[in-house]
Scaffold this active site. Structure first.
Site, short mmCIF file in Angstrom:
data_model
loop_
_atom_site.label_atom_id
_atom_site.label_comp_id
_atom_site.label_asym_id
_atom_site.label_seq_id
_atom_site.Cartn_x
_atom_site.Cartn_y
_atom_site.Cartn_z
N SER A 206 0.83 -1.21 0.00
CA SER A 206 0.00 0.00 0.00
C SER A 206 0.87 1.26 0.00
O SER A 206 2.03 1.24 0.44
CB SER A 206 -0.91 -0.01 1.22
OG SER A 206 -0.12 0.06 2.38
N GLU B 214 6.25 -0.37 -5.38
CA GLU B 214 5.10 -0.67 -6.26
C GLU B 214 3.87 -0.54 -5.39
O GLU B 214 3.61 -1.40 -4.54
CB GLU B 214 5.22 -2.10 -6.81
CG GLU B 214 6.49 -2.38 -7.59
CD GLU B 214 6.50 -1.72 -8.96
OE1 GLU B 214 5.43 -1.28 -9.42
OE2 GLU B 214 7.58 -1.63 -9.55
N GLU C 115 -8.59 4.06 -3.20
CA GLU C 115 -8.52 2.69 -3.70
C GLU C 115 -9.41 1.79 -2.83
O GLU C 115 -9.30 1.81 -1.61
CB GLU C 115 -7.08 2.20 -3.64
CG GLU C 115 -6.87 0.79 -4.18
CD GLU C 115 -5.43 0.31 -4.01
OE1 GLU C 115 -4.83 0.58 -2.96
OE2 GLU C 115 -4.92 -0.36 -4.93
P1 NAP Z 1 0.49 -3.44 2.99
O1 NAP Z 1 -0.37 -3.45 4.19
O2 NAP Z 1 1.27 -2.22 2.72
O3 NAP Z 1 1.45 -4.71 3.14
C1 NAP Z 1 2.30 -5.13 2.12
C2 NAP Z 1 3.44 -5.94 2.71
O4 NAP Z 1 4.22 -5.07 3.53
C3 NAP Z 1 2.99 -7.07 3.61
O5 NAP Z 1 3.85 -8.17 3.47
C4 NAP Z 1 3.12 -6.46 5.01
O6 NAP Z 1 3.26 -7.45 5.99
C5 NAP Z 1 4.38 -5.65 4.82
N1 NAP Z 1 4.59 -4.58 5.79
C6 NAP Z 1 3.70 -3.79 6.41
N2 NAP Z 1 4.33 -2.93 7.22
C7 NAP Z 1 5.65 -3.17 7.11
C8 NAP Z 1 6.83 -2.62 7.71
N3 NAP Z 1 6.78 -1.63 8.60
N4 NAP Z 1 8.02 -3.13 7.35
C9 NAP Z 1 8.12 -4.13 6.47
N5 NAP Z 1 7.04 -4.71 5.88
C10 NAP Z 1 5.82 -4.22 6.20
O7 NAP Z 1 -0.33 -3.72 1.69
P2 NAP Z 1 -1.45 -4.85 1.47
O8 NAP Z 1 -2.73 -4.37 2.01
O9 NAP Z 1 -0.96 -6.14 1.93
O10 NAP Z 1 -1.52 -4.91 -0.13
C11 NAP Z 1 -2.46 -4.22 -0.84
C12 NAP Z 1 -1.88 -2.95 -1.42
O11 NAP Z 1 -0.77 -3.29 -2.24
C13 NAP Z 1 -2.85 -2.23 -2.33
O12 NAP Z 1 -2.76 -0.85 -2.10
C14 NAP Z 1 -2.36 -2.57 -3.72
O13 NAP Z 1 -2.72 -1.64 -4.71
C15 NAP Z 1 -0.88 -2.65 -3.50
N6 NAP Z 1 -0.23 -3.46 -4.54
C16 NAP Z 1 0.52 -2.83 -5.46
C17 NAP Z 1 1.10 -3.55 -6.50
C18 NAP Z 1 1.91 -2.87 -7.57
O14 NAP Z 1 2.57 -3.55 -8.33
N7 NAP Z 1 1.88 -1.56 -7.68
C19 NAP Z 1 0.92 -4.93 -6.56
C20 NAP Z 1 0.14 -5.54 -5.59
C21 NAP Z 1 -0.43 -4.80 -4.57
P3 NAP Z 1 2.48 -7.36 7.40
O15 NAP Z 1 1.12 -6.80 7.10
O16 NAP Z 1 2.44 -8.75 7.88
O17 NAP Z 1 3.25 -6.47 8.29
#
Ligand code: NAP
Length: 536
Positions: A252, A273, A405
């Site tokens: 995110s 990303e 989003e």
């Molecule tokens: P997220 O909450 O940001 O988490 C993504 C990853 O980051 C998870 O593995 C999470 O693990 C980890 N994370 C969170 N805080 C962290 C920290 N402080 N240090 C290291 N790692 C950390 O996103 P999500 O909700 O899982 O994924 C959905 C989002 O990803 C959407 O906004 C989507 O658009 C985006 N996305 C973008 C792309 C692209 O190519 N642009 C592709 C796919 C998805 P934990 O939650 O276990 O901490």
């Protein structure tokens, strides 16, 4: 919307996969796959559940900060010997992996379905994307990484070469939504460039990443070249930021921004990303039926839990009603189901948080006067996290879904009277990940595409044309990210540029016997001459 729960099972639907213990064979494999994750004595574990049923899938070891740092230390030791392998050898491993992914796809499809709750066709997108990435870097890495000669400062006397050196140990953080495809897109080029990798996938879909890790081992990848650490970012995130020589984050926008400021203190390279609010523009001359069918795929693949999925559709007023009727019909015909076969058109949301976020966006839109043209409801009768593919109209700016989003199966349709207005509205967002333009006049559509502020733009497709073209970069402008994956950029970001110049004969300073004024006059004449020299 119809559910598949009451239909008789087709031949490839195994017992217990409809409304029962989804994916029993996957659960049986979970322990051996979980063994592949970095673990240590006394490490904590988490129990994961299947979105389709809420039933247990796997017990996963959770790394501590200390275990994560130890994984980086092993990766650093392994990096020298991995970098010493020829690029040709690394390519051979990727090409073997390509074949293994295709030939073992059934298990990979089951895993992705069970962990992410996807329809099988959406899970297949992951298999094909993984194969495409392995093939692309398996065939092109040597060419892309090859040293380049450059014209030297003094013709014939200075020989300059530009090299691409691996950065060292790359830390990769992945989300849950495309566990195979995103792992392949981010991990494989890092390895191809001679780096070792420590990856933190999301717990929710860790088995899929571990499955690819297992296949990579079978293809010949040394075990410490790619290690998988599992755990929450709040526990092992600091280790990744502090120990990596480059960080590749997918997730995110808020998390990406937080990580970027932490990484900045170390002056380490990174790519992000991030999220999107991707627009689709339907021009007045578009084939309405094709655009409507394309919108169904663009909006509802992986239940809309796809970063490049379309959440805003701008349709010319002259065809808006026809498009909307066709789009709603096709959306209502989309089947939902949880069997491990190809019958369902759409799967489930992946986590309870996703169900809450999607339900909140739709409820908030309703309360602001939006019209629900299709869907709009959770479907616990099919599974705990199912939500109908949903089309909204009359969405006012005040509604949360207007600019934020959703990351779910919810899209809003708006009219426009003038194409300039459509372009302006499409660009009026903090995001800039993906966009789509539909027209019979592909030249005109392409011209409009160049005016859209998005990292990828698909003409007469929602996202798949660019997503599947691994040879071109993919990523976001504005709040959608920094850097790109795929193509040459997706490989070269994992390298440090190094320039080596060998000077022969004449030095670049005057010899003691020559007066500096004469020397600089001669050089000035030389520089004018160089300017006219062909081939520089
Ligand atoms: P997220 O909450 O940001 O988490 C993504 C990853 O980051 C998870 O593995 C999470 O693990 C980890 N994370 C969170 N805080 C962290 C920290 N402080 N240090 C290291 N790692 C950390 O996103 P999500 O909700 O899982 O994924 C959905 C989002 O990803 C959407 O906004 C989507 O658009 C985006 N996305 C973008 C792309 C692209 O190519 N642009 C592709 C796919 C998805 P934990 O939650 O276990 O901490």
């Amino acid at each position: 919307m119809s559910s598949m729960v009451d239909k008789p099972a087709e031949p490839d639907s195994r017992p217990g996969t409809v409304g029962g213990v989804v994916g029993a064979p996957v659960v049986a494999r979970a322990d051996s796959l979980a063994e592949r994750a970095v673990r240590g004595p006394g490490a904590e574990s988490v129990t994961m559940t299947a979105p389709f049923t809420g039933l247990r899938t796997a017990v996963l070891p959770q790394a501590s900060d200390r275990l994560a740092r130890a994984a980086f230390a092993r990766a650093r030791r392994a990096q020298c010997s991995w970098a010493a392998t020829s690029v040709a050898q690394r390519q051979r491993i990727l090409l073997r992996l390509h074949e293994l992914v295709l030939s073992r796809q059934k298990e990979g499809l089951d895993l992705v379905q069970v962990e992410a709750g996807k329809a099988r066709l959406d899970a297949f997108d992951e298999i094909s994307a993984t194969a495409l990435v392995a093939d692309y870097y398996g065939r092109h890495s040597a060419r892309l990484l090859a040293p380049r000669r450059a014209p030297g400062a003094l013709p014939l006397l200075t020989r300059a070469t530009h090299l691409r050196q691996p950065r060292g140990v790359v830390g990769i953080i992945s989300p849950w939504n495309y566990p195979l495809a995103l792992t392949a897109m981010d991990v494989l080029p890092a390895l191809a460039a001679g780096n070792t990798v420590v990856q933190k996938p999301d717990n929710q879909t860790a088995l899929s990443a571990l499955w690819l890790h297992e296949l990579a081992g079978e293809a010949g990848l040394p075990r410490d070249a790619w290690q998988i650490v599992l755990g929450r970012g709040s526990v092992i995130g600091d280790a990744i930021v502090e120990e990596s020589d480059y960080v590749c984050f997918t997730g995110s926008t808020p998390t990406g921004k937080r990580l970027a400021s932490a990484i900045a203190g170390r002056l380490t390279g990174y790519s992000l990303e991030l999220g999107g609010k991707n627009p689709m523009i339907v021009l007045p001359d578009a084939d309405v039926a094709k655009a409507a069918a394309g919108a169904v795929t663009a909006c509802f693949s992986s239940a809309g839990q796809l970063c490049v999925s379309v959440e805003r559709i701008y349709v010319h007023d002259s065809i808006r009603d026809r498009f909307l009727a066709e789009f709603a019909n096709r959306t209502n015909a989309l089947t939902m189901g949880s069997a491990l076969d190809y019958r369902a058109g759409m799967g489930s949301l992946t986590t309870p948080e996703q169900l809450r976020a999607v339900s909140d966006h739709v409820a908030d839109a309703r309360s602001h006067g939006a019209t629900v043209v299709a869907g709009g409801n959770a479907r616990p009768d099919i599974g705990p996290l199912f939500f109908e593919p949903t089309i909204l109209t009359d969405v006012p700016e005040e509604a949360a879904v207007f600019a934020n989003e959703t990351f779910g199966p919810v899209t809003s349709v708006y009219g426009y009277s003038d194409v300039e207005e459509a372009i302006e509205k499409a660009n009026a967002t903090a995001f800039g990940l993906n966009a789509s333009v539909w027209s019979r006049d592909t030249r005109r559509a392409r011209e409009i595409a160049t005016r859209l502020k998005a990292g990828t733009v698909n003409v007469n497709e929602g996202y798949a044309a660019t997503f599947g073209t691994v040879g071109v970069p993919m990523g976001g402008m504005k709040d959608s990210g920094v850097g790109r994956r795929n193509g040459a950029e997706g490989l070269l970001k994992y390298t440090e540029s190094q320039s080596i110049a060998i000077q022969r004969g004449l030095r670049l300073r005057p010899p003691r016997t020559v007066h500096p004024a004469m020397w600089t006059a001669a050089l000035t004449a030389g520089l004018r001459l160089l300017r006219r020299l062909p081939g520089r």
